[in-house]
Design an enzyme around this catalytic site. Sequence first.
Site, PDB file in Angstrom:
ATOM      1  N   HIS A  57       0.734  -1.220   0.119  1.00  0.00           N
ATOM      2  CA  HIS A  57      -0.159  -0.033   0.090  1.00  0.00           C
ATOM      3  C   HIS A  57       0.799   1.314  -0.185  1.00  0.00           C
ATOM      4  O   HIS A  57       2.028   1.020   0.200  1.00  0.00           O
ATOM      5  CB  HIS A  57      -0.909   0.155   1.221  1.00  0.00           C
ATOM      6  CG  HIS A  57      -0.279  -0.105   2.572  1.00  0.00           C
ATOM      7  ND1 HIS A  57       0.406  -0.693   2.991  1.00  0.00           N
ATOM      8  CD2 HIS A  57      -0.645   1.067   3.396  1.00  0.00           C
ATOM      9  CE1 HIS A  57       1.053  -0.416   4.458  1.00  0.00           C
ATOM     10  NE2 HIS A  57       0.283   0.557   4.409  1.00  0.00           N
ATOM     11  N   HIS A  59       1.303   3.880   1.803  1.00  0.00           N
ATOM     12  CA  HIS A  59       1.989   4.480   3.055  1.00  0.00           C
ATOM     13  C   HIS A  59       3.437   4.681   2.958  1.00  0.00           C
ATOM     14  O   HIS A  59       3.967   4.070   2.557  1.00  0.00           O
ATOM     15  CB  HIS A  59       1.453   3.830   4.141  1.00  0.00           C
ATOM     16  CG  HIS A  59       0.195   4.281   5.024  1.00  0.00           C
ATOM     17  ND1 HIS A  59      -0.588   3.404   5.801  1.00  0.00           N
ATOM     18  CD2 HIS A  59      -0.295   5.644   5.099  1.00  0.00           C
ATOM     19  CE1 HIS A  59      -1.531   4.288   6.204  1.00  0.00           C
ATOM     20  NE2 HIS A  59      -1.411   5.413   5.755  1.00  0.00           N
ATOM     21  N   ASP A  61       5.712   4.558   5.060  1.00  0.00           N
ATOM     22  CA  ASP A  61       6.967   3.724   5.509  1.00  0.00           C
ATOM     23  C   ASP A  61       7.113   2.384   4.510  1.00  0.00           C
ATOM     24  O   ASP A  61       8.109   1.604   4.574  1.00  0.00           O
ATOM     25  CB  ASP A  61       6.449   3.055   7.064  1.00  0.00           C
ATOM     26  CG  ASP A  61       5.092   2.424   7.155  1.00  0.00           C
ATOM     27  OD1 ASP A  61       4.048   3.351   6.150  1.00  0.00           O
ATOM     28  OD2 ASP A  61       4.759   2.097   8.114  1.00  0.00           O
ATOM     29  N   HIS A  62       6.089   2.315   3.693  1.00  0.00           N
ATOM     30  CA  HIS A  62       6.198   1.092   2.579  1.00  0.00           C
ATOM     31  C   HIS A  62       6.806   1.427   1.445  1.00  0.00           C
ATOM     32  O   HIS A  62       7.321   0.612   0.590  1.00  0.00           O
ATOM     33  CB  HIS A  62       4.798   0.350   2.623  1.00  0.00           C
ATOM     34  CG  HIS A  62       4.373  -0.242   3.819  1.00  0.00           C
ATOM     35  ND1 HIS A  62       4.467  -1.620   4.157  1.00  0.00           N
ATOM     36  CD2 HIS A  62       4.032   0.361   4.974  1.00  0.00           C
ATOM     37  CE1 HIS A  62       3.936  -1.719   5.488  1.00  0.00           C
ATOM     38  NE2 HIS A  62       3.589  -0.380   5.965  1.00  0.00           N
ATOM     39  N   HIS A 135      -7.235  -1.958   6.292  1.00  0.00           N
ATOM     40  CA  HIS A 135      -6.413  -0.872   6.274  1.00  0.00           C
ATOM     41  C   HIS A 135      -6.849   0.249   5.476  1.00  0.00           C
ATOM     42  O   HIS A 135      -7.537  -0.296   4.461  1.00  0.00           O
ATOM     43  CB  HIS A 135      -4.845  -1.346   5.915  1.00  0.00           C
ATOM     44  CG  HIS A 135      -4.011  -0.503   6.484  1.00  0.00           C
ATOM     45  ND1 HIS A 135      -3.722  -0.251   7.994  1.00  0.00           N
ATOM     46  CD2 HIS A 135      -2.951   0.372   6.013  1.00  0.00           C
ATOM     47  CE1 HIS A 135      -2.686   0.606   8.136  1.00  0.00           C
ATOM     48  NE2 HIS A 135      -2.126   1.122   6.887  1.00  0.00           N
TER      49      HIS A 135
END
Length: 249
Positions: A57, A59, A61-62, A135
Amino acid sequence: MKVVLIGSGGSAISPDRSLPAILVDDDVLFDCGEGTTQSLLRRMGSLNSLKLVFITHLHGDHVSGLISLIWAMWLRERRTEPITFIGPEKTKDAVMTLLRTVNTPLDEVTVPLEFKEITPGSSYNGVVWTAQSTHSPTCIAYRFERDSVSFCYTGDTAPSKAIAKLATSCKLLIHDSAFPEELAEKAKKSNHSTSVDAARIAKEAGVDILVLFHWSNVNEGKEQQLVNQAKKVFTKQVILARDGLEIGL
Ligand SMILES: [Zn+2]
Ligand SMILES: [Zn+2]
């Protein structure tokens, strides 16, 4: 199959953990958080073996390691073999926007960037099967299979029946475990899981090994406690993720 936890943290980077990234057999990467490119170079010497990058996804941090990954393939390796990014809707737009924002001269980038956007529930090339994580924004849980061995990586998620089904009889489940059990309400509100949630899904799916992943700063100092909480529910092997950990399947 060799699964390496390149980055085992989540949300915010810490001195001990870089952000989510999982390497499989040196050619497939799942997520690319900050810190990934340097770890891959230290481990493999080159990024040339990398073929597919699955994104759960969008976000930070990914995906925060994608700029340095692409810049290293281009400037360091002058790669001309394509790399394919597979992810949810808007993956291409997000990656291209990131590259443009940092003034990447796209006509000079040597590596062909290919994109395949998939919807949760679909499969890709007989290599992965997916389900929708619980999520937001849209997050894809992946089941990856090679040589009759499979593992499942949830991405970020609250406990999900769809993921338990997707992971059924996998050897390994790498599950969001961003919060301790005493913050279960907070985990639920932010669409993440506790280690006990992860253990319940591992038990329901009937996997052999559970990895507690996406270790966030609220878990620091509670490592053994969270593993013990999970073990009370899931009695097979429970592993606390750490950067560089290799799991042979
Ligand atoms: Zn995350
Ligand atoms: Zn997230």
